[in-house]
Every structure is written in C-alpha cells, then in structure tokens.
Design a protein around this motif. Structure first.
Motif, PDB file in Angstrom:
ATOM      1  N   LYS A   6       0.828  -1.212   0.000  1.00  0.00           N
ATOM      2  CA  LYS A   6       0.000   0.000   0.000  1.00  0.00           C
ATOM      3  C   LYS A   6       0.859   1.258   0.000  1.00  0.00           C
ATOM      4  O   LYS A   6       0.623   2.192  -0.754  1.00  0.00           O
ATOM      5  N   TRP A   7       1.886   1.195   0.860  1.00  0.00           N
ATOM      6  CA  TRP A   7       2.768   2.352   0.982  1.00  0.00           C
ATOM      7  C   TRP A   7       3.484   2.621  -0.342  1.00  0.00           C
ATOM      8  O   TRP A   7       3.554   3.750  -0.818  1.00  0.00           O
ATOM      9  N   ALA A   8       3.960   1.503  -0.955  1.00  0.00           N
ATOM     10  CA  ALA A   8       4.694   1.633  -2.208  1.00  0.00           C
ATOM     11  C   ALA A   8       3.791   2.224  -3.298  1.00  0.00           C
ATOM     12  O   ALA A   8       4.223   2.991  -4.142  1.00  0.00           O
ATOM     13  N   ARG A   9       2.516   1.857  -3.257  1.00  0.00           N
ATOM     14  CA  ARG A   9       1.597   2.327  -4.290  1.00  0.00           C
ATOM     15  C   ARG A   9       1.210   3.792  -4.112  1.00  0.00           C
ATOM     16  O   ARG A   9       1.011   4.507  -5.077  1.00  0.00           O
ATOM     17  N   THR A  10       1.084   4.210  -2.873  1.00  0.00           N
ATOM     18  CA  THR A  10       0.631   5.582  -2.644  1.00  0.00           C
ATOM     19  C   THR A  10       1.792   6.572  -2.560  1.00  0.00           C
ATOM     20  O   THR A  10       1.595   7.760  -2.598  1.00  0.00           O
ATOM     21  N   ARG A  11       2.977   6.016  -2.441  1.00  0.00           N
ATOM     22  CA  ARG A  11       4.142   6.869  -2.211  1.00  0.00           C
ATOM     23  C   ARG A  11       4.299   7.916  -3.320  1.00  0.00           C
ATOM     24  O   ARG A  11       4.461   9.091  -3.058  1.00  0.00           O
ATOM     25  N   LYS A  12       4.228   7.434  -4.562  1.00  0.00           N
ATOM     26  CA  LYS A  12       4.412   8.368  -5.671  1.00  0.00           C
ATOM     27  C   LYS A  12       3.061   8.686  -6.303  1.00  0.00           C
ATOM     28  O   LYS A  12       2.383   7.807  -6.825  1.00  0.00           O
ATOM     29  N   GLU A  13       2.683   9.952  -6.237  1.00  0.00           N
ATOM     30  CA  GLU A  13       1.461  10.336  -6.930  1.00  0.00           C
ATOM     31  C   GLU A  13       1.820  10.604  -8.385  1.00  0.00           C
ATOM     32  O   GLU A  13       2.843  11.215  -8.678  1.00  0.00           O
ATOM     33  N   PHE A  14       1.011  10.106  -9.295  1.00  0.00           N
ATOM     34  CA  PHE A  14       1.275  10.379 -10.706  1.00  0.00           C
ATOM     35  C   PHE A  14       1.149  11.879 -10.946  1.00  0.00           C
ATOM     36  O   PHE A  14       0.186  12.500 -10.514  1.00  0.00           O
ATOM     37  N   SER A  15       2.098  12.433 -11.655  1.00  0.00           N
ATOM     38  CA  SER A  15       2.088  13.894 -11.810  1.00  0.00           C
ATOM     39  C   SER A  15       0.887  14.353 -12.634  1.00  0.00           C
ATOM     40  O   SER A  15       0.459  15.488 -12.542  1.00  0.00           O
TER      41      SER A  15
ATOM     42  N   ILE B 175       1.501  14.078 -28.200  1.00  0.00           N
ATOM     43  CA  ILE B 175       1.314  13.156 -27.083  1.00  0.00           C
ATOM     44  C   ILE B 175       2.574  12.289 -26.948  1.00  0.00           C
ATOM     45  O   ILE B 175       3.061  11.751 -27.935  1.00  0.00           O
ATOM     46  N   HIS B 176       3.076  12.186 -25.715  1.00  0.00           N
ATOM     47  CA  HIS B 176       4.207  11.287 -25.452  1.00  0.00           C
ATOM     48  C   HIS B 176       3.628   9.986 -24.887  1.00  0.00           C
ATOM     49  O   HIS B 176       3.286   9.951 -23.697  1.00  0.00           O
ATOM     50  N   PRO B 177       3.518   8.937 -25.686  1.00  0.00           N
ATOM     51  CA  PRO B 177       2.888   7.709 -25.191  1.00  0.00           C
ATOM     52  C   PRO B 177       3.584   7.149 -23.957  1.00  0.00           C
ATOM     53  O   PRO B 177       2.917   6.628 -23.056  1.00  0.00           O
ATOM     54  N   ASP B 178       4.911   7.285 -23.893  1.00  0.00           N
ATOM     55  CA  ASP B 178       5.643   6.749 -22.738  1.00  0.00           C
ATOM     56  C   ASP B 178       5.245   7.464 -21.448  1.00  0.00           C
ATOM     57  O   ASP B 178       5.062   6.831 -20.412  1.00  0.00           O
ATOM     58  N   LEU B 179       5.126   8.778 -21.534  1.00  0.00           N
ATOM     59  CA  LEU B 179       4.748   9.555 -20.346  1.00  0.00           C
ATOM     60  C   LEU B 179       3.299   9.267 -19.947  1.00  0.00           C
ATOM     61  O   LEU B 179       2.985   9.179 -18.761  1.00  0.00           O
ATOM     62  N   VAL B 180       2.425   9.110 -20.942  1.00  0.00           N
ATOM     63  CA  VAL B 180       1.024   8.782 -20.648  1.00  0.00           C
ATOM     64  C   VAL B 180       0.967   7.441 -19.919  1.00  0.00           C
ATOM     65  O   VAL B 180       0.277   7.294 -18.913  1.00  0.00           O
ATOM     66  N   ALA B 181       1.755   6.462 -20.410  1.00  0.00           N
ATOM     67  CA  ALA B 181       1.760   5.126 -19.805  1.00  0.00           C
ATOM     68  C   ALA B 181       2.250   5.179 -18.355  1.00  0.00           C
ATOM     69  O   ALA B 181       1.795   4.426 -17.503  1.00  0.00           O
ATOM     70  N   LYS B 182       3.173   6.094 -18.079  1.00  0.00           N
ATOM     71  CA  LYS B 182       3.710   6.216 -16.713  1.00  0.00           C
ATOM     72  C   LYS B 182       2.820   7.056 -15.796  1.00  0.00           C
ATOM     73  O   LYS B 182       3.109   7.217 -14.623  1.00  0.00           O
ATOM     74  N   GLY B 183       1.761   7.636 -16.371  1.00  0.00           N
ATOM     75  CA  GLY B 183       0.894   8.498 -15.559  1.00  0.00           C
ATOM     76  C   GLY B 183       1.464   9.887 -15.374  1.00  0.00           C
ATOM     77  O   GLY B 183       1.076  10.609 -14.458  1.00  0.00           O
ATOM     78  N   ASP B 184       2.375  10.263 -16.259  1.00  0.00           N
ATOM     79  CA  ASP B 184       3.002  11.578 -16.127  1.00  0.00           C
ATOM     80  C   ASP B 184       2.582  12.558 -17.223  1.00  0.00           C
ATOM     81  O   ASP B 184       3.226  13.586 -17.419  1.00  0.00           O
TER      82      ASP B 184
END
Lengths: 90, 271
Positions: A6-15, B175-184
């Motif tokens: 859980k910690w590992a998953r929440t640690r980094k918020e997707f930007s 669109i940067h597909p790699d960044l989208v895939a990483k959630g960035d």
C-alpha cells in the motif's frame, strides 16, 4: 506486507493527477469569470427588477461573483433610497 | 460546388497549429479534394515555409482583400501538383488591415470553386482570431497535453460558442505515449472530461515532424510515420469517414533501435 505494498503504491502520486486537479480548478475559475459587458447587462437586469419594489441609487451599485473554497456566490450591492409605498408593510 | 470553411485554432501559441493546418490541408488534397489554405497570421506568416512554398510568393491575402489582384493570382500551388493552394499572409502589414466581413466574403467566394477552405488562425484571442473564426462554419482546436494549452483551449471553446460555432472538435498534438503510460502526462480521457468536446485526432510526438518541416514537406506525405498516419486519419474524419480514434502507442524496441541507427531515413513517399 500488505501495508508495505500500500505504501509503495501511494508513495508516488502520478504527476498527471496533479495536473488534472490544477487544470480543473483553473478552468472552474475561468468559466466563472464573467465578461465586463455581461456583468453590466446582469447589473441592469437586477436593478430593473429591484426598482419595481423600491427606489434605488444609481451610484455605487456592485455586482460580482466571489469564490469561497468550492462554491461561487453572486454578490450584489444596491443602495436603496426608499421602499415604494405600495410595497410598504404599513 | 459548395465548399466548407474550417478554422484551425488554439488560443495558445506553439502547440503546432500551423503544422496541423498544413497537414490537414495536404491530407484532404491527397484524398483528391480541391483545397485552399489561408494563412491569416498577418505579420507572422509561417505556412509558406512549412509547406515549402516560401520562394513562390508574389501576392498575399491583403492584396486579394484590397483588390490589387484576383484570388487566383495569390494562390500558390502545392509543390506536389495536388489541387492544393496557399494564400499567404502578408509579412509587413498591420494586424488589423483586414475586416471580418472581408475575410468571410473571400471564403464564400472560394467555396464556389473549392471543397475545403482551411484557415490558419493566429494565436491569441484578439482581432485576427475573431476575423478567422467569424469566416468559418466549423472549427478544429489544437492543444497539447499540457495544463496551459488545455486551459487556453477551454477559453477558445467558449469564444467559439459565443461566435456561433457550437461543436468544435479537438486535436491533441504531441502526445508522449511513454509519459502517458507512466501516468506523467494528461491523457485523452482527462482532457475530454475537462473540456467536454469531441476528439477528431490524437497525434503522437514525432521527430519526423521536425525533419519534414526542415524539408518543407508536410509529414502527412509520409504515411509510415506515426504523426503522418495520425494526420491522414484526421483528414479522413474531416472528410466524413468513420475512422476510430487510436491512442498513440509507445515505439517498439525494434523501432527505437532502427531510429537510433538511422534505418528509417528517406522514406518519404511524396505520393
């Protein structure tokens, strides 16, 4: 162990989550930003409605949208000279 | 013939509006249509270099508007002999030297002989923008998956609505597909959710756009490139074809190696 995952998953918020939230916020504010001519049209409509019931001052009228946390309020300030006799309680 | 005038707009500058205009116009012409592209970015013309036509300019948009020449005199034919013509913007005139009515009148006149009139709109939301959107019946908004560009797109949607263009469609460019895939990076769903607008195309970031612009050949000529294929699909959708929206994929490992050693060079088809 579960805690660790859980910690590992929440640690980094997707930007992008941050981007999305900030964007939503900025756009919500933008969309409430009325154009000056529209504000004026709204002020005239409001004062016309109000002046059916009371005599109002032409000066110092204010109409604006204010934002507090997540809600918007339309604040109108119209100085009143007197209430029409027919609308009076006496 | 009754043509259709479409404005390509964005609000924010630097999102690839001119490149998109050149590729949509070329894509439609590659499908066999008669197309005129009008550069309305007076004082900052760019479509001529993007399309490789900068050495052929004699007359420009303001010469046409001020009746110093017939529209046909100012229309520069595409290098590949397509039914594709550019009316360039003047480089040395004031931004306010044409009116909304004059531009509209020109578009109505061109619609009699051409199927698509594509207007490249200047950045910003001032006079040039207003002239361009008033002359068009449809609009395509270009954005990139960035907070600033999406926010400006929202402003533009509101202004188009006020001008009577009710259903603009959106292109998400770079669109940067790699960044989208990483959630960035904001993805298609995030942007659609915020703007509540129909998507007409998703274009991946692609070095080929840079190399093709260097050569003055719109990347849509190169249908093997990711961005060229994306612009070709957009042209098809504008043309009424039912082509599903494809989300850009990350380049495969093999392609990355090929790109690294330069195997993919020189694959322009010019077809």
């Amino acid at each position: 162990m579960l805690e660790l995952i859980k910690w590992a998953r929440t640690r980094k918020e997707f930007s992008k989550e941050t981007a999305r939230d900030r964007l939503k916020n900025a756009i919500a504010v933008d969309r409430f930003d009325l154009a000056p001519d529209i504000i004026n049209a709204l002020r005239i409509d409001i004062t016309n409605a109000v002046s059916r019931y009371m005599v109002i001052e032409e000066e110092d009228q204010q109409v604006r949208l204010t934002r507090e946390n997540d809600s918007m309020t339309l604040v109108t300030s119209i100085p009143v000279r007197e209430v029409h006799r027919w609308a009076n309680n006496n | 013939m009754t043509g259709k005038t479409i404005v390509i707009t964005s609000g924010k500058g630097g999102v690839g509006k001119t490149t998109t205009t050149a590729n949509i116009g070329t894509g439609l012409a590659l499908r066999g249509h008669k197309v005129v592209i009008i550069d309305t970015d007076i004082g900052l013309r760019n479509l001529d270099v993007v399309m490789g036509l900068e050495n052929r300019i004699v007359f420009d948009l303001v010469d046409v508007i001020e009746e110093r020449c017939e529209p046909s005199k100012a229309m520069i034919r595409d290098k590949h002999k397509l039914d594709l013509f550019l009316i360039p913007a003047p480089q040395t005139r004031d931004k306010d030297c044409i009116s909304s009515e004059q531009l509209s009148e020109l578009c109505r006149q061109l619609e009699e002989d051409y199927e698509y009139i594509i207007i490249d709109c200047p950045a910003g939301i001032e006079t040039g923008f207003k002239n361009a959107i008033n002359a068009a019946e449809e609009a395509i908004i270009v954005t990139t998956p960035e907070v600033s560009a999406v926010r400006d797109a929202d402003r533009v949607i509101g202004l188009l609505d006020a001008a009577g263009i009710k259903q603009p469609r959106l292109i998400i460019n770079r669109i940067h597909p790699d960044l989208v895939a990483k959630g960035d990076m904001l993805d298609k769903d995030d942007i659609v959710d915020i703007l509540a607008i129909d998507i007409i195309g998703l274009v991946p970031i692609d070095d080929k756009v840079i190399t093709s612009t260097n050569q003055g050949v719109p990347v849509v000529h190169n249908k093997n490139s990711a961005s060229g294929a994306a612009f070709n699909r957009i042209a098809g959708r504008i043309d009424g074809e039912d082509i599903p929206i494809q989300e850009p994929q990350s380049a495969s490992f093999l392609k990355k190696i090929k790109a690294f050693v330069g195997i993919n060079k020189g694959e322009y088809s010019h077809a």
